[in-house]
Design a protein around this motif. Structure first.
Motif, short mmCIF file in Angstrom:
data_model
loop_
_atom_site.label_atom_id
_atom_site.label_comp_id
_atom_site.label_asym_id
_atom_site.label_seq_id
_atom_site.Cartn_x
_atom_site.Cartn_y
_atom_site.Cartn_z
N GLY A 274 -12.38 10.27 -2.17
CA GLY A 274 -12.83 8.92 -2.66
C GLY A 274 -11.70 7.91 -3.10
N ALA A 275 -12.44 7.11 -3.82
CA ALA A 275 -11.46 6.38 -4.73
C ALA A 275 -11.12 6.62 -5.55
CB ALA A 275 -12.54 5.70 -5.42
N ALA A 276 -11.03 8.56 -6.09
CA ALA A 276 -10.21 8.65 -7.03
C ALA A 276 -8.56 9.04 -6.63
CB ALA A 276 -10.25 10.06 -7.55
N SER A 277 -8.42 8.92 -4.95
CA SER A 277 -7.12 9.55 -4.79
C SER A 277 -6.45 8.89 -4.57
CB SER A 277 -7.54 10.46 -2.76
OG SER A 277 -6.37 10.86 -2.71
N PRO A 278 -5.54 9.29 -5.12
CA PRO A 278 -4.20 8.12 -6.09
C PRO A 278 -3.21 8.33 -3.68
CG PRO A 278 -3.30 11.20 -5.83
CD PRO A 278 -4.67 10.74 -6.06
N ILE A 279 -3.51 9.23 -3.17
CA ILE A 279 -3.53 9.33 -1.87
C ILE A 279 -4.21 8.07 -1.38
CG2 ILE A 279 -3.30 9.98 1.00
CD1 ILE A 279 -2.84 12.98 -0.62
N ASN A 280 -5.67 7.77 -1.48
CA ASN A 280 -6.13 6.97 -0.88
C ASN A 280 -5.61 5.41 -1.33
OD1 ASN A 280 -7.11 8.49 0.62
ND2 ASN A 280 -9.24 8.55 -0.19
N ALA A 281 -5.35 5.37 -2.92
CA ALA A 281 -5.01 4.46 -3.03
C ALA A 281 -3.20 3.72 -2.53
CB ALA A 281 -4.71 4.28 -4.76
N GLY A 282 -2.67 4.77 -2.32
CA GLY A 282 -1.22 4.47 -1.58
C GLY A 282 -1.71 4.09 -0.21
N ILE A 283 -2.68 4.48 0.37
CA ILE A 283 -3.11 4.34 1.75
C ILE A 283 -3.09 2.69 1.53
CG2 ILE A 283 -4.32 4.15 3.93
CD1 ILE A 283 -4.22 7.44 3.21
N ALA A 284 -4.52 1.91 0.56
CA ALA A 284 -4.26 1.36 0.48
C ALA A 284 -3.64 -0.30 -0.13
CB ALA A 284 -5.63 0.61 -0.62
N VAL A 285 -2.47 0.13 -0.63
CA VAL A 285 -1.82 -0.89 -1.17
C VAL A 285 -0.64 -0.75 0.17
CG1 VAL A 285 0.55 -0.81 -2.10
CG2 VAL A 285 -1.23 -0.01 -3.78
N ALA A 286 -0.52 0.19 1.05
CA ALA A 286 0.73 0.17 2.40
C ALA A 286 -0.38 -0.78 3.30
CB ALA A 286 0.84 1.94 2.83
N LEU A 287 -1.10 -0.82 3.55
CA LEU A 287 -2.12 -1.23 4.24
C LEU A 287 -3.31 -2.53 4.06
CD1 LEU A 287 -3.20 1.88 6.31
CD2 LEU A 287 -1.56 0.42 6.62
N ALA A 288 -1.97 -3.43 2.68
CA ALA A 288 -2.81 -3.91 2.25
C ALA A 288 -2.84 -5.54 2.93
CB ALA A 288 -2.77 -4.89 0.82
N ASP A 289 -3.50 -6.06 3.18
CA ASP A 289 -3.90 -7.54 4.18
C ASP A 289 -2.70 -8.71 3.42
OD1 ASP A 289 -5.20 -7.11 5.73
OD2 ASP A 289 -7.07 -8.02 5.17
N SER A 290 -2.20 -8.91 4.05
CA SER A 290 -0.65 -9.69 3.66
C SER A 290 -0.81 -11.80 4.54
CB SER A 290 0.87 -9.58 3.62
OG SER A 290 1.25 -9.06 5.19
N GLU A 291 0.60 -12.32 4.34
CA GLU A 291 0.53 -12.98 5.51
C GLU A 291 1.42 -13.21 6.32
OE1 GLU A 291 2.00 -16.48 2.86
OE2 GLU A 291 1.14 -16.99 2.06
N ALA A 292 2.10 -13.50 7.21
CA ALA A 292 2.58 -12.69 8.20
C ALA A 292 4.10 -13.71 9.12
CB ALA A 292 2.10 -12.40 9.72
N GLN A 293 5.13 -13.16 9.09
CA GLN A 293 6.59 -14.13 9.72
C GLN A 293 7.06 -13.42 10.52
OE1 GLN A 293 8.75 -16.70 7.05
NE2 GLN A 293 10.17 -16.41 8.22
N VAL A 294 7.28 -14.16 11.72
CA VAL A 294 8.08 -13.87 13.04
C VAL A 294 8.96 -14.75 13.19
CG1 VAL A 294 8.11 -12.25 14.34
CG2 VAL A 294 6.21 -11.94 13.65
N ASP A 295 10.60 -14.35 13.68
CA ASP A 295 11.32 -15.29 13.80
C ASP A 295 11.89 -15.23 15.20
OD1 ASP A 295 10.98 -16.80 11.06
OD2 ASP A 295 12.93 -15.82 10.91
N LEU A 296 11.59 -15.88 15.63
CA LEU A 296 12.21 -15.78 17.56
C LEU A 296 12.60 -16.40 18.10
CD1 LEU A 296 9.91 -16.69 19.18
CD2 LEU A 296 8.56 -14.58 18.72
N ALA A 297 13.55 -16.68 19.35
CA ALA A 297 13.84 -18.00 20.41
C ALA A 297 13.74 -17.56 21.59
CB ALA A 297 15.44 -18.11 20.05
#
Length: 464
Positions: A274-297
């Motif tokens: 559950g919410a008390a798990s430090p592993i789950n807290a780490g998963i939430a940080v690792a898999l947090a939504d974000s902006e994305a950018q990809v450079d290619l030609a």
């Protein structure tokens, strides 16, 4: 828990960059008449589609002309595998071969030309230069290397053709190019939990029993959506020593894109602890939504082509095109967050430059019917199976084409074509994220693809 280790914990399981870019994404066929000759007739310059192949050919067109058409792509591909493991070395379960994952697609195009005076002809083309509609079934064994991609594009290409002398013509065009790429991959939640535990200071011996309970959880899903407009150009030269012979040279530039959008993650809601798990807290940080950018030609191309009328009925033609695919040596996906500002996935693709060659013929049966045919060999830019991509496995291919033109009246003609595209068997042998050790591994995938494609084309040309 350091940002570096947390980023590594995420990278151990994400194969999303495989969906960013796929070999074989380029649509070479932007004219049904050209399809009927397997890309061999690019020096013929017989309708406004010459805007795409060689804008110098505009100078040979009279009056006002309009070409509208489309090619339907019907791919048939199967996948088989011998090894499929997660980043933790476990067999991927459940697992299947992905089903009917290669989707049908239509490739539309439209061109219009207008002679301005004896020397100058103007024109504009609208076409789809790239694309990749791939969607594997749920539980595809290679889902950690990429589950699907919807790669859409559009190019608007205003051009001018100038007749310098009766024998020499040049052409120039500007391309406004739009790319829209949506990608999806599965994320093994056990591997994320294990990487998060390690990032928190745990040893493999301590972390292994702590993440056992995550094995009953479904995968997380990562989705990236990016888009961009950018610009390039194309130039051409056409030499017509006589009425029967045309020799062409054409170049289309690379176009550098900076695609921007978002990265979103769908994570199971009932994780062990559950919410008390430090592993789950780490998963939430690792898999947090974000902006994305990809450079290619996108790659530039250089073509040399020839067209020769043997007599009033028979014509022979050929084309050789070089593709500078080696610009794509690696893919960087920037998915930084406030807590992990350096969150980025980097993959090597190690593409090589490639080439294709075509030969073809046309036969004027009577005043209404012209029959066409051609053969093309197209080399893949993928240098080794360890760089193969699940979202569009590529291999060298051969194309066999037949088709024709029917002149309805002085103003209107119809072109039709059928092509059979046969790919060589494509092996995939993926492990350790394309040899970038800092990325960890989403597992190992060893298998093979077999693919062939049916192409059906139909277009109409109207001369005002």
């Amino acid at each position: 828990m350091t940002k570096r280790k947390l980023s590594l914990g995420l990278a151990m399981t994400l194969g999303i960059s495989q969906a960013v870019w796929a070999s074989g994404y380029q649509f070479d066929l932007q004219s049904v008449r050209t399809q009927a000759n397997a890309n061999a007739n690019t020096a013929e310059a017989s309708d406004p589609s010459t805007i795409f192949y060689n804008p110098a050919g505009l100078a040979l067109l009279d009056g006002t002309q309009l070409t509208l058409g489309s090619s339907m792509v019907d791919p048939q591909s199967t996948f088989s595998y011998s090894v499929a493991t997660t980043g933790g070395g476990q067999t991927v379960t459940p697992g299947n071969t992905g089903g009917d994952y290669a989707r049908q697609a239509a490739i539309p195009h439209g061109y219009v030309s207008q002679r301005f005076n004896e020397q100058v002809t103007l024109g504009v083309g609208i076409f789809v230069p790239y694309g990749a509609p791939i969607d594997y079934e749920e539980n595809f064994v290679g889902r950690y290397y990429g589950k699907g991609i919807d790669f859409k594009s559009l190019a608007i290409n205003p051009s001018v053709g100038i007749r310098l002398t009766p024998h020499h013509s040049v052409g120039f065009g500007i391309s406004a190019q739009y790319l829209d790429i949506d990608m999806e991959t599965s994320v093994d939640i056990v591997s994320v939990a294990f990487g998060t535990c390690l990032a928190g200071g745990g040893s493999p011996e301590i972390c292994q029993p702590l993440v056992v309970g995550y094995g009953s959880q479904p995968d997380a899903t990562a989705s990236i959506a990016t888009k961009d407009w950018s610009y390039g150009y194309n130039i051409g030269y056409l030499f017509t020593p006589n009425d029967n012979t045309r020799l062409g040279l054409a170049y289309r530039s690379f176009i550098k894109h900076e695609l921007n959008g978002s990265a979103s993650f769908d994570v199971p809601t009932s994780l062990p602890g559950g919410a008390a798990s430090p592993i789950n807290a780490g998963i939430a940080v690792a898999l947090a939504d974000s902006e994305a950018q990809v450079d290619l030609a996108t790659p530039e191309t250089l073509s040399v082509n020839a067209y020769h009328l043997l007599d009033r009925r028979w014509a022979l033609m050929a084309d050789v095109t070089w593709n500078r695919q080696s610009r794509l040596q690696r893919i960087d996906i920037d998915i930084a967050t406030d807590l992990i500002p350096d969150r980025r996935i980097v993959y090597q693709t190690a593409w090589r430059n490639s080439w294709r060659a075509s030969i073809g013929f046309s036969y004027l049966a009577d005043e209404n019917w012209t029959w066409r045919g051609g053969y093309m060999y197209d080399q893949t830019p993928v240098a080794h199976s360890s760089y193969a991509l699940t979202v569009l496995p590529d291999a060298s291919r051969q194309m066999y084409s037949l088709g024709g033109s029917y002149q309805l009246n002085e103003q209107t003609s119809i072109d039709f074509a059928y092509s059979y595209l046969k790919f060589s068997d494509a092996a995939i042998n993926r492990t350790d994220d394309d040899h970038i050790a800092a990325n960890g591994s989403p597992g190992t995938l060893t298998g093979s693809y077999r693919t062939y494609v049916n192409l059906f084309g139909l277009s109409l040309t109207y001369r005002f």
